[in-house]
Design an enzyme around this catalytic site. Structure first.
Site, PDB file in Angstrom:
ATOM      1  N   ASP A 182       0.839  -1.204   0.000  1.00 38.39           N
ATOM      2  CA  ASP A 182       0.000   0.000   0.000  1.00 38.39           C
ATOM      3  C   ASP A 182       0.874   1.255   0.000  1.00 38.39           C
ATOM      4  O   ASP A 182       0.752   2.119   0.860  1.00 38.39           O
ATOM      5  CB  ASP A 182      -0.936  -0.010   1.215  1.00 38.39           C
ATOM      6  CG  ASP A 182      -1.864  -1.209   1.216  1.00 38.39           C
ATOM      7  OD1 ASP A 182      -3.068  -1.020   1.020  1.00 38.39           O
ATOM      8  OD2 ASP A 182      -1.391  -2.352   1.414  1.00 38.39           O
ATOM      9  N   HIS A 331      -3.449  -9.597  -0.885  1.00 40.17           N
ATOM     10  CA  HIS A 331      -3.722  -8.216  -0.485  1.00 40.17           C
ATOM     11  C   HIS A 331      -4.609  -8.135   0.748  1.00 40.17           C
ATOM     12  O   HIS A 331      -4.281  -7.439   1.717  1.00 40.17           O
ATOM     13  CB  HIS A 331      -4.348  -7.425  -1.629  1.00 40.17           C
ATOM     14  CG  HIS A 331      -4.450  -5.961  -1.322  1.00 40.17           C
ATOM     15  ND1 HIS A 331      -3.336  -5.166  -1.100  1.00 40.17           N
ATOM     16  CD2 HIS A 331      -5.524  -5.132  -1.175  1.00 40.17           C
ATOM     17  CE1 HIS A 331      -3.720  -3.933  -0.831  1.00 40.17           C
ATOM     18  NE2 HIS A 331      -5.047  -3.878  -0.864  1.00 40.17           N
ATOM     19  N   HIS A 341     -11.535  -2.744   7.491  1.00 39.61           N
ATOM     20  CA  HIS A 341     -11.480  -3.974   6.684  1.00 39.61           C
ATOM     21  C   HIS A 341     -11.602  -5.236   7.542  1.00 39.61           C
ATOM     22  O   HIS A 341     -11.126  -6.309   7.150  1.00 39.61           O
ATOM     23  CB  HIS A 341     -10.200  -4.032   5.855  1.00 39.61           C
ATOM     24  CG  HIS A 341     -10.025  -2.854   4.942  1.00 39.61           C
ATOM     25  ND1 HIS A 341     -11.002  -2.452   4.060  1.00 39.61           N
ATOM     26  CD2 HIS A 341      -8.981  -1.989   4.780  1.00 39.61           C
ATOM     27  CE1 HIS A 341     -10.569  -1.395   3.390  1.00 39.61           C
ATOM     28  NE2 HIS A 341      -9.364  -1.090   3.804  1.00 39.61           N
TER      29      HIS A 341
END
Length: 476
Positions: A182, A331, A341
């Site tokens: 990221d 990911h 998340h």
């Protein structure tokens, strides 16, 4: 004196035996409950840094500088080009014309014994953007453990770089991987790359979300160009092993963009065909002592899909006597105790986790959550989806899961963490940084996470990892 101490000696021995018994005998043999965690603590770092979103560096930042000269090669990066580590894919862009598609290379600086022409030169459009000419050229039949110098371009716009091939695979070959995820192109991203440049990393395991160009109107792909120039100071000299994230999807029918991962696939070549994969988004390579499997969190992975069938076949190929360290990149994390998340990786965990345990995967790296977290070896966490409660189950045959989506991107850090900290979470901190996996031999590796703190890369967390295959092998 000896007689007066005997009761205490007996008591001490009894206590030691009790401790040994509790440690070595699974709880399930004592009572009908899952085995709980050994006596070791979980830790949430108290280090505090700004949680404000970062800002992308301006277009005139020095790290985005365009090489001088008309049509000079730029955005140079390399990755492994085959299954075994004897090939390198060199990729670059010429912005104004095709230019020279040739790579000159050799083992001596300014003395190039070999040359090869790019097997692919391509362009693409994204809304109102048209890319430069993207070249991908594979240098193969290289010697292990050898430094090669290579040159791109002709005349006064030629540019020279170098790379070192990995050692031949073997159980006790030392090797150090950097781990970045990221990344983006903010001042914090710049600090991460700067810190990594001063490390002993020999190749980067990249866990997705590259340029964050999708944060701009109409997915402004000029930000892919700046990002390519930004990472060149590392990626032109050592391979970055690519995996894709959600910010690399870039699909929006509202602006006429129907293809997923268009920019990623055009720009970042992967050696997927060498491992019989049908997609550049999932593949496998061997490098030194490691067998690296890259998965795609945003491609179908349920039973009988191409990715599912490929992974099932690929895991059976791994020879732990040759490449003892089995590493998985993806990911979306399968385990994450950040409120951001949370549980997004549950579907993939249900499908693949049993294989990770069966084949004794050593470590799983993921990004997506913009923070750092490390788990203990864990499997089969039974999530209660109605209230978020979970029951962790210790499993020493399971991998360690590391979330390292903290490269420095424009969205900032992910908070807050879920409290109280679940027992399977060993260490967590919301800071930017990078990781190093320093493989020593077939049995031990040292992982360290380096926080970006006060202009220095400070080790915020580290631990020794025992190889899953060799620690249980009767041949040790």
């Amino acid at each position: 004196m000896a007689r007066t101490r005997t009761p205490f000696i007996v008591a001490d021995l009894g206590l030691l035996l009790l401790i040994w018994f509790c440690w070595h005998v699974p709880f399930t043999s004592i009572a009908s409950v899952p085995r709980q965690w050994p006596l070791r603590g979980s830790h949430t770092s108290s280090y505090s840094r700004s949680l404000l979103s970062s800002v992308d560096m301006p277009l005139d930042a020095d790290v985005f500088q365009v090489p001088s000269g008309f049509n000079a090669p730029q955005q140079v990066h390399i990755t492994q080009g085959d299954y075994l580590g004897k090939a390198v894919i060199v990729s670059w862009i010429t912005p104004d014309a095709v230019g020279s598609p040739i790579v000159y290379y050799g083992t001596e600086k300014d003395n190039y014994s070999f040359s090869v022409t790019a097997e692919l030169t391509t362009t693409y459009t994204a809304y109102n953007y048209t890319s430069g000419f993207i070249h991908h050229c594979t240098l193969d039949n290289l010697e292990y453990g050898t430094r090669y110098f290579y040159k791109l371009g002709e005349g006064n716009v030629s540019r020279e770089f170098w790379f070192t091939t990995p050692p031949e695979s073997g159980p006790d070959v030392p090797y150090t991987f950097g781990v970045i995820g990221d990344l983006g192109q903010t001042a914090d991203s710049n600090t991460t790359v700067d810190h990594y440049l001063y490390s002993k990393g020999q190749a980067v395991l990249f866990v997705g979300d590259c340029s964050y160009a999708d944060r701009y109107p109409f997915y402004d792909n000029n930000r892919w160009d700046t990002w390519g120039r930004f990472i060149e100071r590392s990626a032109a000299y050592q391979p970055w092993i690519w995996s894709a994230g959600n910010h690399d999807i870039e699909c929006d029918p509202a602006i006429g963009e129907f293809d997923t991962f268009k920019s990623f696939v055009h720009r970042l070549k992967t050696p997927y065909e060498a491992s019989q994969s049908s997609s550049p988004l999932w593949y496998a390579i061997q490098r030194g002592p490691a067998y690296i499997i890259v998965l795609s969190s945003y491609s179908p992975f349920v039973k009988y899909t191409p990715q599912y069938n490929w992974l099932r076949a690929e895991l059976k190929k791994v020879d732990r006597t040759k490449t003892p360290w089995l590493i998985v990149l993806m990911h979306i994390p399968l385990y994450n105790t950040n409120s951001v998340h949370y549980l997004e990786g549950e579907a993939m965990r249900v499908v693949f986790e049993s294989w990770f345990v069966q084949y004794k995967v050593d470590i799983v790296f993921a990004g997506h959550v913009h923070a750092y977290e490390r788990t203990y070896p864990v499997s089969n966490v039974l999530f209660n989806l109605t209230n978020g409660a979970c029951q962790p189950i210790s499993n020493e045959d399971a991998p360690v899961y590391i979330v390292i989506g903290d490269g420095g991107n424009v969205e900032g850090l992910a908070v807050p963490y879920i409290e109280p900290q679940p027992n399977f979470s060993a260490f967590r901190e919301a800071s930017f940084g990078h990781g190093l996996l320093d493989i020593m031999n077939r049995t031990h590796a040292l992982f360290s996470w380096h926080r970006n703190q006060d202009g220095q890369a400070v080790v915020g967390d580290s631990f020794w990892l025992s190889n899953q295959y060799w620690k249980s092998s009767s041949t040790v």
